[in-house]
Design a protein around this motif. Structure first.
Motif, PDB file in Angstrom:
ATOM      1  N   VAL A  96       0.843  -1.209   0.000  1.00 61.36           N
ATOM      2  CA  VAL A  96       0.000   0.000   0.000  1.00 61.36           C
ATOM      3  C   VAL A  96       0.872   1.252   0.000  1.00 61.36           C
ATOM      4  O   VAL A  96       0.623   2.207  -0.760  1.00 61.36           O
ATOM      5  N   VAL A  97       1.901   1.268   0.838  1.00 62.93           N
ATOM      6  CA  VAL A  97       2.761   2.452   0.941  1.00 62.93           C
ATOM      7  C   VAL A  97       3.404   2.755  -0.414  1.00 62.93           C
ATOM      8  O   VAL A  97       3.375   3.898  -0.902  1.00 62.93           O
ATOM      9  N   VAL A  98       3.980   1.732  -1.044  1.00 60.28           N
ATOM     10  CA  VAL A  98       4.675   1.949  -2.323  1.00 60.28           C
ATOM     11  C   VAL A  98       3.670   2.375  -3.402  1.00 60.28           C
ATOM     12  O   VAL A  98       3.936   3.302  -4.186  1.00 60.28           O
ATOM     13  N   TYR A 235      -5.850  -2.630   1.915  1.00 56.12           N
ATOM     14  CA  TYR A 235      -6.692  -1.433   1.945  1.00 56.12           C
ATOM     15  C   TYR A 235      -7.913  -1.588   2.850  1.00 56.12           C
ATOM     16  O   TYR A 235      -8.571  -0.610   3.176  1.00 56.12           O
ATOM     17  N   LYS A 236      -8.244  -2.824   3.223  1.00 56.06           N
ATOM     18  CA  LYS A 236      -9.498  -3.074   3.921  1.00 56.06           C
ATOM     19  C   LYS A 236      -9.609  -2.327   5.240  1.00 56.06           C
ATOM     20  O   LYS A 236     -10.683  -1.849   5.610  1.00 56.06           O
ATOM     21  N   ASP A 237      -8.503  -2.234   5.954  1.00 55.04           N
ATOM     22  CA  ASP A 237      -8.550  -1.654   7.302  1.00 55.04           C
ATOM     23  C   ASP A 237      -8.201  -0.169   7.340  1.00 55.04           C
ATOM     24  O   ASP A 237      -8.140   0.421   8.414  1.00 55.04           O
ATOM     25  N   LEU A 238      -7.953   0.436   6.176  1.00 55.23           N
ATOM     26  CA  LEU A 238      -7.567   1.845   6.144  1.00 55.23           C
ATOM     27  C   LEU A 238      -8.794   2.721   5.898  1.00 55.23           C
ATOM     28  O   LEU A 238      -9.733   2.325   5.210  1.00 55.23           O
ATOM     29  N   SER A 266      -2.931  10.179   3.556  1.00 53.53           N
ATOM     30  CA  SER A 266      -3.565   9.589   4.737  1.00 53.53           C
ATOM     31  C   SER A 266      -3.307   8.081   4.812  1.00 53.53           C
ATOM     32  O   SER A 266      -2.974   7.552   5.880  1.00 53.53           O
ATOM     33  N   MET A 267      -3.441   7.398   3.683  1.00 56.98           N
ATOM     34  CA  MET A 267      -3.222   5.947   3.686  1.00 56.98           C
ATOM     35  C   MET A 267      -1.775   5.600   3.988  1.00 56.98           C
ATOM     36  O   MET A 267      -1.485   4.628   4.695  1.00 56.98           O
ATOM     37  N   ILE A 268      -0.844   6.398   3.458  1.00 56.67           N
ATOM     38  CA  ILE A 268       0.587   6.132   3.729  1.00 56.67           C
ATOM     39  C   ILE A 268       0.873   6.288   5.215  1.00 56.67           C
ATOM     40  O   ILE A 268       1.566   5.457   5.828  1.00 56.67           O
ATOM     41  N   LYS A 269       0.326   7.342   5.820  1.00 57.83           N
ATOM     42  CA  LYS A 269       0.546   7.555   7.258  1.00 57.83           C
ATOM     43  C   LYS A 269      -0.059   6.414   8.073  1.00 57.83           C
ATOM     44  O   LYS A 269       0.560   5.906   9.021  1.00 57.83           O
ATOM     45  N   GLN A 270      -1.274   5.999   7.702  1.00 61.24           N
ATOM     46  CA  GLN A 270      -1.919   4.902   8.433  1.00 61.24           C
ATOM     47  C   GLN A 270      -1.130   3.605   8.300  1.00 61.24           C
ATOM     48  O   GLN A 270      -0.918   2.880   9.279  1.00 61.24           O
ATOM     49  N   ALA A 271      -0.679   3.315   7.074  1.00 59.82           N
ATOM     50  CA  ALA A 271       0.025   2.046   6.835  1.00 59.82           C
ATOM     51  C   ALA A 271       1.371   2.020   7.543  1.00 59.82           C
ATOM     52  O   ALA A 271       1.736   1.024   8.195  1.00 59.82           O
TER      53      ALA A 271
END
Length: 403
Positions: A96-98, A235-238, A266-271
């Motif tokens: 996800v991050v990449v 992605y399911k938990d973000l 936002s997703m990068i920070k969460q992951a």
């Protein structure tokens, strides 16, 4: 009335790659247009059949320099679909991050180019300045600014250590504020509104009719996003939302990309903040006979990979569909009636990637059978070279061309 045709391309400042558009015009108004492709075919699908399952992940990175991790993602998902394989949780979030870093630098690249195309070079320089921070994060986390060589069927090749995670979090927070400033400046600029609003409108029904994908579809009110519609494990938990605009014009496509940058951040920070301890690879040893499909939401839209295995150590068949394959035909709906000055901008608004899309085959329309495949085309090419040598009275090359 005399028919007037204006060519754009094959080489044109507004085309990132060689393609040939033919504009049929009446005065300054475009009444129809066609496109001729075929300048970039590289035979990636055929090459894949001669590579091992592991090597193909490196090969498909080369389909597109910008989507260099979206294609490996879709390919790995296809192989994992064939195997029924579960990827370790840590590897899912690293993916996800990449992938979201790729989306960020791709969208900022497009915003910069769009600014340049309309004569707003300040937008171009700002967007690419902040994109540079994203590329530095990519380099720190993966070792490369592009072509990261991170993904493999079953997981990822390299882990993130503590220092890399802290660096990624610090820099992504650092760049969020400047990107917000850039977004506010663009969305608040009356000249950009006047220049892009109402231009190249792709109606929602046309977007659905042409099966448009990515920001091209979402800019026309179609809330289609593979990451949400067919949620991948990582992605399911973000927490994030699909960005949609309703007007379908060039401005709407730009707004979608700009606002999606903040969802990616936002997703990068969460992951990065929630990476669990554990393995990063399911350690696949062999691929049995079968077939699998992989879909992923690349920055330009859905990318699709299909693989078939005969039980050997390489794909028996590998089929790839890039987003531009769907999005390019929409110019028939969005360009007619527009002025010549806007057509190049409208075609660029789908963020096309022609070399991802190129396919070549000649079909007999009477029986729907392919009459020219790779070998036949290569044979034609070799024969043409021989004819040229003969006409020039030159000596044929000493080496032998084999088909």
């Amino acid at each position: 009335m005399k028919e007037t045709i204006i060519p754009i391309g094959p080489y044109h400042p507004l085309l990132e790659e060689p393609e040939h558009f033919k504009l049929y015009v009446e005065g300054e108004r475009v009444v129809d247009l066609d496109v001729e492709i075929g300048y970039n075919h590289r035979g990636v699908e055929k090459l894949s059949e001669g590579k091992t399952w592991d090597q193909v992940a490196y090969l498909v990175e080369r389909i597109c320099g910008i989507c260099s991790t979206s294609h490996p993602m879709a390919y790995c998902l296809a192989v994992e679909d064939l195997l029924g394989c579960e990827v370790p949780k840590r590897a899912q979030l690293i993916r996800v991050v990449v992938c979201e870093l790729e989306r960020l630098h791709s969208h900022l690249l497009w915003v910069g180019l769009a600014g340049h195309f309309i004569g707003y070079n300040t937008v171009w320089m700002w967007a690419w300045k902040y994109r540079e921070t994203i590329l530095e994060i990519c380099e720190k986390l993966t070792g490369n600014r592009n072509h990261y060589a991170m993904f493999k069927p079953g997981g990822v090749r390299r882990d993130f250590n503590k220092e890399q995670i802290e660096y990624g979090l610090e820099r992504i927070v650092e760049v969020e504020k400047p990107i917000q400033m850039l977004t506010d400046a663009i969305l608040d600029d009356p000249v950009i509104h006047k220049r892009l609003k109402g231009i190249g409108v792709l109606k929602k029904e046309d977007a659905i009719l042409y099966s448009a994908v990515g920001p091209t579809a979402r800019g026309s009110g179609v809330p289609f996003d593979v990451r949400k519609d067919e949620p991948l494990d990582g992605y399911k938990d973000l927490k994030w939302k699909v960005i949609v605009q309703e007007d379908g014009d060039v401005f709407s496509k730009g707004v979608v990309r700009l606002l999606e940058c903040f969802e990616s951040i936002s997703m990068i920070k969460q992951a990065l903040s929630s990476l669990p301890e554990g393995p990063i690879d399911a350690d696949i040893r062999e691929v049995p006979p079968g077939e699998g499909c992989g879909r992923y939401e690349a920055p330009r839209g859905e990318v699709f990979h299909y693989v078939r295995s005969d039980g050997s150590n390489m794909p028996y068949r590998h089929k790839i569909r890039a987003p531009t394959f769907n999005n390019l035909p929409t110019f028939k709906a969005s360009c007619k009636g527009e002025t010549i000055a806007d057509v190049a901008l409208i075609t660029a608004s789908i963020d096309p990637c022609y070399c991802c899309t190129e396919r070549v085959a000649v079909i007999d329309k009477n029986n729907n059978k392919k009459i020219l495949g790779e070998k036949e085309l290569l044979k034609l090419s070799v024969e043409k070279t021989k004819d040229i040598i003969k006409k020039l009275g030159k000596t044929p090359p000493l080496y032998r061309m084999e088909i």
